[in-house]
Design an enzyme around this catalytic site. Structure first.
Site, PDB file in Angstrom:
ATOM      1  N   HIS A  74       0.859  -1.194   0.000  1.00 19.07           N
ATOM      2  CA  HIS A  74       0.000   0.000   0.000  1.00 19.07           C
ATOM      3  C   HIS A  74       0.891   1.239   0.000  1.00 19.07           C
ATOM      4  O   HIS A  74       1.959   1.249   0.634  1.00 19.07           O
ATOM      5  CB  HIS A  74      -0.908  -0.014   1.237  1.00 19.07           C
ATOM      6  CG  HIS A  74      -1.994   1.019   1.177  1.00 19.07           C
ATOM      7  ND1 HIS A  74      -1.754   2.348   1.421  1.00 19.07           N
ATOM      8  CD2 HIS A  74      -3.302   0.920   0.862  1.00 19.07           C
ATOM      9  CE1 HIS A  74      -2.888   3.033   1.273  1.00 19.07           C
ATOM     10  NE2 HIS A  74      -3.846   2.181   0.931  1.00 19.07           N
TER      11      HIS A  74
ATOM     12  N   GLU B  80      -3.851   1.818  -7.430  1.00 19.60           N
ATOM     13  CA  GLU B  80      -4.206   2.898  -6.519  1.00 19.60           C
ATOM     14  C   GLU B  80      -3.351   4.121  -6.833  1.00 19.60           C
ATOM     15  O   GLU B  80      -2.225   4.240  -6.309  1.00 19.60           O
ATOM     16  CB  GLU B  80      -3.961   2.467  -5.069  1.00 19.60           C
ATOM     17  CG  GLU B  80      -4.830   1.318  -4.608  1.00 19.60           C
ATOM     18  CD  GLU B  80      -5.204   1.481  -3.141  1.00 19.60           C
ATOM     19  OE1 GLU B  80      -6.398   1.528  -2.841  1.00 19.60           O
ATOM     20  OE2 GLU B  80      -4.299   1.593  -2.301  1.00 19.60           O
TER      21      GLU B  80
HETATM   22  C1  PEP Z   1      -6.895   3.036   0.387  1.00 20.10           C
HETATM   23  O1  PEP Z   1      -6.467   3.337   1.477  1.00 20.10           O
HETATM   24  O2  PEP Z   1      -6.466   2.018  -0.176  1.00 20.10           O
HETATM   25  C2  PEP Z   1      -7.896   3.893  -0.244  1.00 20.10           C
HETATM   26  C3  PEP Z   1      -8.232   3.654  -1.480  1.00 20.10           C
HETATM   27  O3  PEP Z   1      -8.392   4.906   0.541  1.00 20.10           O
HETATM   28  P1  PEP Z   1      -9.591   5.911   0.137  1.00 20.10           P
HETATM   29  O4  PEP Z   1     -10.721   5.040  -0.383  1.00 20.10           O
HETATM   30  O5  PEP Z   1      -9.935   6.604   1.382  1.00 20.10           O
HETATM   31  O6  PEP Z   1      -9.077   6.800  -0.940  1.00 20.10           O
END
Ligand code: PEP
Length: 237
Positions: free
Chosen positions: A87, A152
């Site tokens: 992450h 992400e």
């Molecule tokens: C995450 O922490 O993986 C994430 C996507 O957070 P958020 O949905 O708050 O952007």
């Protein structure tokens, strides 16, 4: 056909109210793979409540001199079935490198766990037109048999500024093109970054988006339920 996967990343927060109710949206269901990633302190109670439970990270070494860490093998022994690897909050806040994330994912595979591996570029990297290079580099470091990847974009995490469905689809299709042809159709690629009940339908409706990794919106059970239901609808369509 890839079963939709919706994962709740509760980060450093207690499980949301009602998490263990009989009709909790965090419970496993047949049409969507729902996973919870609680803190280490809450893993055991989520496993005991028969949730699909994963750790938010895990040390690749089984045991040893790693003060403050918990190993992938230990969370496997506890009954977890997933581990979140790489992450951006771990890469940035804890110095996790591509090589470390690869070892973590391999340790998860060796322990019989499913690694959910996060990749994604920062705002500066996107501004410099380097988003594909970054994602390709992060992907190339991974064991070839990882079967869940979360794209992400770092600039979308916790900012309320999600990638547009077009931006996300473009990167998901690119990531899929990096996967070996014989595995390409089966690997699930999740989107993460400010997904919520309002934008879930458009994002999850994209052909290469197979689910979501949800931070903020996963802390509100009503919001999370709506996202899971959208995933179920998209999966049915
Ligand atoms: C995450 O922490 O993986 C994430 C996507 O957070 P958020 O949905 O708050 O952007």
């Amino acid at each position: 056909m890839r079963t939709p996967l919706i994962a709740a990343n509760w980060k450093m927060n207690p499980p949301p109210l009602g998490w263990d109710a009989a009709d909790s949206p965090y419970r496993p269901r047949p049409d969507v793979d729902v996973i919870v990633f609680p803190t280490f302190l809450d893993l055991a109670q989520c496993v005991d409540a028969e949730m699909n439970t994963g750790a938010q990270c895990g040390h690749p070494d089984p045991a040893g001199a790693h003060t403050g860490d918990v190993s992938v093998a230990m969370v496997s022994d506890l009954g977890c079935t997933y581990v979140l690897c790489g992450h951006s909050e771990r890469r940035q806040g804890h110095g996790e490198t591509d090589a470390f994330v690869a070892r973590e994912a391999q340790a998860a595979l060796d322990a019989g766990l499913e690694p959910v591996v996060c990749i994604g570029e920062t705002q500066e990297e996107r501004d410099a037109g380097k988003e594909r290079d970054v994602v390709q580099r992060q992907f190339a470091a991974l064991p070839s048999d990882v079967s869940v990847i979360a794209y992400e974009p770092v600039w979308a995490i916790g900012t309320g500024k999600n990638a547009t469905p077009e931006q996300a689809q473009e990167m998901h299709a690119f990531i899929r093109s990096l996967i070996a042809p014989e595995r390409r159709a089966s690997v699930r690629i999740l989107y993460g970054g400010s997904m919520n009940e309002k934008n879930a339908k458009e994002l999850l409706g994209q052909p290469d988006i197979d689910g979501g990794l949800i931070g903020g919106a996963s802390l509100k059970s009503e919001s999370f339920l709506k996202i899971v239901e959208v995933a179920a609808d998209v999966g049915r369509a």
